[in-house]
Scaffold this motif. Structure first.
Motif, mmCIF file in Angstrom:
data_model
loop_
_atom_site.group_PDB
_atom_site.id
_atom_site.type_symbol
_atom_site.label_atom_id
_atom_site.label_comp_id
_atom_site.label_asym_id
_atom_site.label_seq_id
_atom_site.Cartn_x
_atom_site.Cartn_y
_atom_site.Cartn_z
ATOM 1 N N GLY A 1 148.907 22.068 48.646
ATOM 2 C CA GLY A 1 147.591 21.510 48.375
ATOM 3 C C GLY A 1 146.807 21.190 49.633
ATOM 4 O O GLY A 1 146.039 20.235 49.654
ATOM 5 N N ARG A 2 146.964 21.989 50.671
ATOM 6 C CA ARG A 2 146.235 21.735 51.926
ATOM 7 C C ARG A 2 144.790 22.215 51.862
ATOM 8 O O ARG A 2 144.025 21.958 52.777
ATOM 9 C CB ARG A 2 146.951 22.431 53.087
ATOM 10 N N GLY A 3 144.456 22.957 50.807
ATOM 11 C CA GLY A 3 143.094 23.447 50.685
ATOM 12 C C GLY A 3 142.966 24.382 49.496
ATOM 13 O O GLY A 3 143.899 24.595 48.739
ATOM 14 N N LYS A 4 141.767 24.931 49.350
ATOM 15 C CA LYS A 4 141.433 25.779 48.204
ATOM 16 C C LYS A 4 141.720 27.243 48.516
ATOM 17 O O LYS A 4 141.277 27.767 49.539
ATOM 18 C CB LYS A 4 139.952 25.574 47.898
ATOM 19 N N THR A 5 142.476 27.878 47.637
ATOM 20 C CA THR A 5 142.707 29.315 47.761
ATOM 21 C C THR A 5 141.857 30.007 46.703
ATOM 22 O O THR A 5 141.798 29.573 45.554
ATOM 23 C CB THR A 5 144.188 29.675 47.563
ATOM 24 N N VAL B 1 145.610 38.484 50.361
ATOM 25 C CA VAL B 1 147.009 38.535 50.767
ATOM 26 C C VAL B 1 147.086 37.983 52.189
ATOM 27 O O VAL B 1 146.594 38.592 53.136
ATOM 28 C CB VAL B 1 147.552 39.985 50.718
ATOM 29 N N ALA B 2 147.673 36.797 52.323
ATOM 30 C CA ALA B 2 147.748 36.183 53.638
ATOM 31 C C ALA B 2 148.749 36.915 54.526
ATOM 32 O O ALA B 2 148.498 37.163 55.696
ATOM 33 C CB ALA B 2 148.127 34.710 53.522
ATOM 34 N N THR C 1 155.586 30.627 56.656
ATOM 35 C CA THR C 1 154.817 30.640 55.409
ATOM 36 C C THR C 1 153.352 30.809 55.786
ATOM 37 O O THR C 1 152.869 30.167 56.713
ATOM 38 C CB THR C 1 155.003 29.311 54.642
ATOM 39 N N ALA C 2 152.657 31.684 55.072
ATOM 40 C CA ALA C 2 151.251 31.954 55.376
ATOM 41 C C ALA C 2 150.396 31.741 54.126
ATOM 42 O O ALA C 2 150.805 32.103 53.025
ATOM 43 C CB ALA C 2 151.089 33.378 55.884
ATOM 44 N N HIS C 3 149.239 31.134 54.333
ATOM 45 C CA HIS C 3 148.271 30.911 53.251
ATOM 46 C C HIS C 3 146.887 31.252 53.778
ATOM 47 O O HIS C 3 146.614 31.114 54.968
ATOM 48 C CB HIS C 3 148.235 29.428 52.818
#
Length: 193
Positions: A105-109, A114-115, A168-170
């Motif tokens: 929940g660090r931000g809006k996706t 595809v990160a 981990t990538a977002h």
């Protein structure tokens, strides 16, 4: 002087000449080896004596427009972010201790961005010991969030040292929240650290 005596003297002279030539070549080889060893020793000793060490990371641009990141040590995340920004990549880098992860929940996706992955539409992909980031796949208001957890050495069953880490990538659109480190239940079978 007889023919046989002359032949014997010539033969002795040739043998002496060859032996001397062999000694000169051997001395040159030893001298060359010594110079080579000194050069190798200097290559290792100078960084140790001067305090010069391998940088924590390296950022470079590839010919295809992607940005290459090679991480040698999990430190200087803020500087890495600034260097990536200078290379055209908006990124948020977090280094976490073993057994930890950033709380979700660090931000809006938004959408199907595809990160990270092997395909050509991924914003980042692991290749040849580094990470290639494609700035064209990061939107104007997007940030590539990379979370590295680990950097712990462990001896495997074979007795060899191995470094355990996880990336981990977002892709986050808009403001990126801070990384709040929590226990990672999947780390080493759920041990948490």
């Amino acid at each position: 002087m007889r023919f046989e005596e002359q032949l014997l003297m010539d033969l002795k002279a040739k043998i002496t000449e060859r032996a001397e030539r062999h000694r000169r070549v051997t001395r040159r080889l030893y001298a060359g080896s010594a110079v080579g060893l000194l050069a190798v020793a200097a290559a290792f000793a100078v960084p140790l004596l001067t305090g010069t060490e391998m940088p924590a990371y390296a950022v470079s641009k590839n010919a295809d427009g992607t940005v290459r990141v090679e991480i040698n040590e999990f430190k200087d995340a803020d500087q890495l972010e600034r260097d990536l920004d200078a290379a055209g990549v908006t990124a948020d880098i977090s280094y976490l201790p073993p057994g930890k992860e950033c709380k979700t929940g660090r931000g809006k996706t938004v959408g199907q961005v595809v990160a990270m992955g092997p395909g050509p539409d991924a914003a980042a992909r692991m290749r040849d010991g580094g990470l290639d980031i494609n700035p064209r796949h990061i939107g104007e208001d997007q940030t590539l969030v990379l979370e590295f957890a680990g950097n712990e050495e462990e001896t495997s069953k074979t007795g060899k040292q191995k470094v355990l880490w996880r990336l981990t990538a977002h892709m986050i659109t808009g403001q990126v929240g801070p990384c709040v480190a929590i226990d990672d239940p999947t780390w080493k079978g759920g041990s948490g650290s």
